[in-house]
Design a protein around this motif. Sequence first.
Motif, PDB file in Angstrom:
ATOM      1  N   ARG A   1       0.478  -5.893   2.558  1.00 17.23           N
ATOM      2  CA  ARG A   1      -0.417  -5.868   2.767  1.00 17.23           C
ATOM      3  C   ARG A   1      -1.255  -6.968   2.483  1.00 17.23           C
ATOM      4  O   ARG A   1      -1.277  -7.058   1.052  1.00 17.23           O
ATOM      5  CB  ARG A   1      -1.659  -4.828   2.179  1.00 17.23           C
ATOM      6  CG  ARG A   1      -3.188  -4.434   1.802  1.00 17.23           C
ATOM      7  CD  ARG A   1      -3.497  -4.082   3.150  1.00 17.23           C
ATOM      8  NE  ARG A   1      -4.985  -3.798   3.161  1.00 17.23           N
ATOM      9  CZ  ARG A   1      -5.448  -5.382   3.194  1.00 17.23           C
ATOM     10  NH1 ARG A   1      -5.501  -5.818   3.541  1.00 17.23           N
ATOM     11  NH2 ARG A   1      -7.048  -4.850   2.419  1.00 17.23           N
TER      12      ARG A   1
ATOM     13  N   VAL B   1       1.205  -1.189   0.150  1.00 14.43           N
ATOM     14  CA  VAL B   1      -0.270  -0.156   0.111  1.00 14.43           C
ATOM     15  C   VAL B   1       0.651   1.242  -0.118  1.00 14.43           C
ATOM     16  O   VAL B   1       1.722   1.638   0.534  1.00 14.43           O
ATOM     17  CB  VAL B   1      -0.989  -0.229   1.257  1.00 14.43           C
ATOM     18  CG1 VAL B   1      -2.423  -0.971   0.994  1.00 14.43           C
ATOM     19  CG2 VAL B   1      -0.045   0.062   2.754  1.00 14.43           C
TER      20      VAL B   1
ATOM     21  N   THR C   1      -6.962   4.186   7.079  1.00 17.51           N
ATOM     22  CA  THR C   1      -6.729   3.361   5.295  1.00 17.51           C
ATOM     23  C   THR C   1      -7.095   4.525   4.415  1.00 17.51           C
ATOM     24  O   THR C   1      -8.300   5.388   4.438  1.00 17.51           O
ATOM     25  CB  THR C   1      -7.428   1.947   4.832  1.00 17.51           C
ATOM     26  OG1 THR C   1      -8.843   2.683   4.788  1.00 17.51           O
ATOM     27  CG2 THR C   1      -6.782   1.503   6.533  1.00 17.51           C
TER      28      THR C   1
ATOM     29  N   SER D   1      -7.457  -7.429   8.140  1.00 13.23           N
ATOM     30  CA  SER D   1      -6.671  -6.499   7.286  1.00 13.23           C
ATOM     31  C   SER D   1      -4.792  -6.084   8.366  1.00 13.23           C
ATOM     32  O   SER D   1      -5.249  -5.887   9.369  1.00 13.23           O
ATOM     33  CB  SER D   1      -7.569  -5.304   6.805  1.00 13.23           C
ATOM     34  OG  SER D   1      -8.565  -5.588   6.460  1.00 13.23           O
ATOM     35  N   TRP D   2      -4.225  -7.137   7.065  1.00 15.95           N
ATOM     36  CA  TRP D   2      -2.426  -6.870   7.775  1.00 15.95           C
ATOM     37  C   TRP D   2      -1.661  -5.523   7.222  1.00 15.95           C
ATOM     38  O   TRP D   2      -1.812  -5.883   6.155  1.00 15.95           O
ATOM     39  CB  TRP D   2      -2.164  -8.294   7.875  1.00 15.95           C
ATOM     40  CG  TRP D   2      -2.138  -8.885   8.542  1.00 15.95           C
ATOM     41  CD1 TRP D   2      -3.318 -10.035   8.773  1.00 15.95           C
ATOM     42  CD2 TRP D   2      -1.632  -9.275  10.051  1.00 15.95           C
ATOM     43  NE1 TRP D   2      -3.653 -10.719   9.864  1.00 15.95           N
ATOM     44  CE2 TRP D   2      -2.873  -9.854  10.495  1.00 15.95           C
ATOM     45  CE3 TRP D   2      -1.063  -8.429  11.051  1.00 15.95           C
ATOM     46  CZ2 TRP D   2      -2.683 -10.277  12.068  1.00 15.95           C
ATOM     47  CZ3 TRP D   2      -0.930  -8.997  12.141  1.00 15.95           C
ATOM     48  CH2 TRP D   2      -1.080  -9.697  12.940  1.00 15.95           C
ATOM     49  N   TYR D   3      -1.266  -4.963   8.115  1.00 14.72           N
ATOM     50  CA  TYR D   3      -0.640  -3.950   7.215  1.00 14.72           C
ATOM     51  C   TYR D   3       1.207  -4.569   7.951  1.00 14.72           C
ATOM     52  O   TYR D   3       0.954  -3.693   9.177  1.00 14.72           O
ATOM     53  CB  TYR D   3      -1.820  -2.547   7.618  1.00 14.72           C
ATOM     54  CG  TYR D   3      -2.239  -2.221   7.191  1.00 14.72           C
ATOM     55  CD1 TYR D   3      -2.825  -1.186   6.041  1.00 14.72           C
ATOM     56  CD2 TYR D   3      -3.627  -2.514   7.259  1.00 14.72           C
ATOM     57  CE1 TYR D   3      -4.091  -1.739   5.161  1.00 14.72           C
ATOM     58  CE2 TYR D   3      -4.718  -2.409   7.201  1.00 14.72           C
ATOM     59  CZ  TYR D   3      -4.899  -1.724   5.363  1.00 14.72           C
ATOM     60  OH  TYR D   3      -5.598  -1.512   4.772  1.00 14.72           O
TER      61      TYR D   3
END
Length: 272
Positions: free
Chosen positions: A210, A77, A112, A225-227
Amino acid sequence: MKLLTLLLLAMTASSSCISDTFLFPRAVSNQTTINPFNYTELGGPFNWHRLNKTNVACSGGKHQSPIDILTEEVDYVESGSLVFDIPAAEEAKLSNLGSGLEVVLARGTFTTGEDYQYQLAQFHFHTPSEHRVEQEYYPLEVHFVFKDHETNIAVVAFLFQLSSTDKPVPPFESIFHHLDKIDTPGRSTETGSLDFTYLTAHLKSHAIYRYTGSLTTPPCTEGVSWYISAKPLPLDVVSFNKIKRILKFNARYTQNAVGEENLLKLAVEVMD
Ligand SMILES: *[C@@H]1O[C@H](CO)[C@@H](O)[C@H](O)[C@H]1NC(C)=O
Ligand SMILES: *[C@@H]1O[C@H](CO)[C@@H](O)[C@H](O)[C@H]1NC(C)=O
Ligand SMILES: *[C@@H]1O[C@H](CO)[C@@H](O)[C@H](O)[C@H]1NC(C)=O
Ligand SMILES: [Zn+2]
């Protein structure tokens, strides 16, 4: 009239002080409930689905975390499109959960690119790291767990790499400094003051992996949701050894690639 009001106020104030202390003694804040799961024998990740019926995703889910991140295949991202905004805190509750080390801080937001906003619930640590990058593991990983007003979860993760630095970066110094007070599972204490500006800047200035996976602990809920910041934070050796002594080991094994059959399900298919 004026005097009477003052007198009444004084009486109310003092009587409420007395009754508060007398009837409602301060809650015990140096204790916490420990996790019902762990990383050893039948309490460990190969058996989580049998500890509680609600943990079905742990053995059946096809979008489980952690994973091995393949840097050529994973999504990235635009780091500038994310806002990791946690105001400084005077202190927060730091707990030894038996199989976890957690700081409860219900302040701060994560926004986000789609202007979608989550609120911070807590952050916690895993040693060794849960995520791997091109197979490599790291000594420590921190997970900032954010929730929206419904049930959606986003986790912002940072990996740590051992470094010849002599101090952990903020806000971790204020946390690691207090670890000795919670060397027994179920013990809680207060952190020192927490400043998140270093992390905000770090997240903004490096690439971010991401993907959509799951909680890495029971009930292994999917749709998370992984960041994950691609640039590890520095970790000094003294802090690492302290954390390892208290946390011992709390990393779930690497799950199958996202969308592929659960490894536990595949494993039992060929057994009888
Ligand atoms: C924890 O809190 C209880 C109740 O306030 C107190 O009696 C006890 O001494 C505390 N223990 C430690 C290690 O601070
Ligand atoms: C891990 O959890 C299991 C199941 O609750 C328990 O029997 C075991 O004693 C725990 N082991 C450790 C080292 O905490
Ligand atoms: C199973 O998990 C649910 C939800 O977290 C909890 O309310 C329940 O007490 C758990 N049951 C057992 C046997 O631990
Ligand atoms: Zn975690």
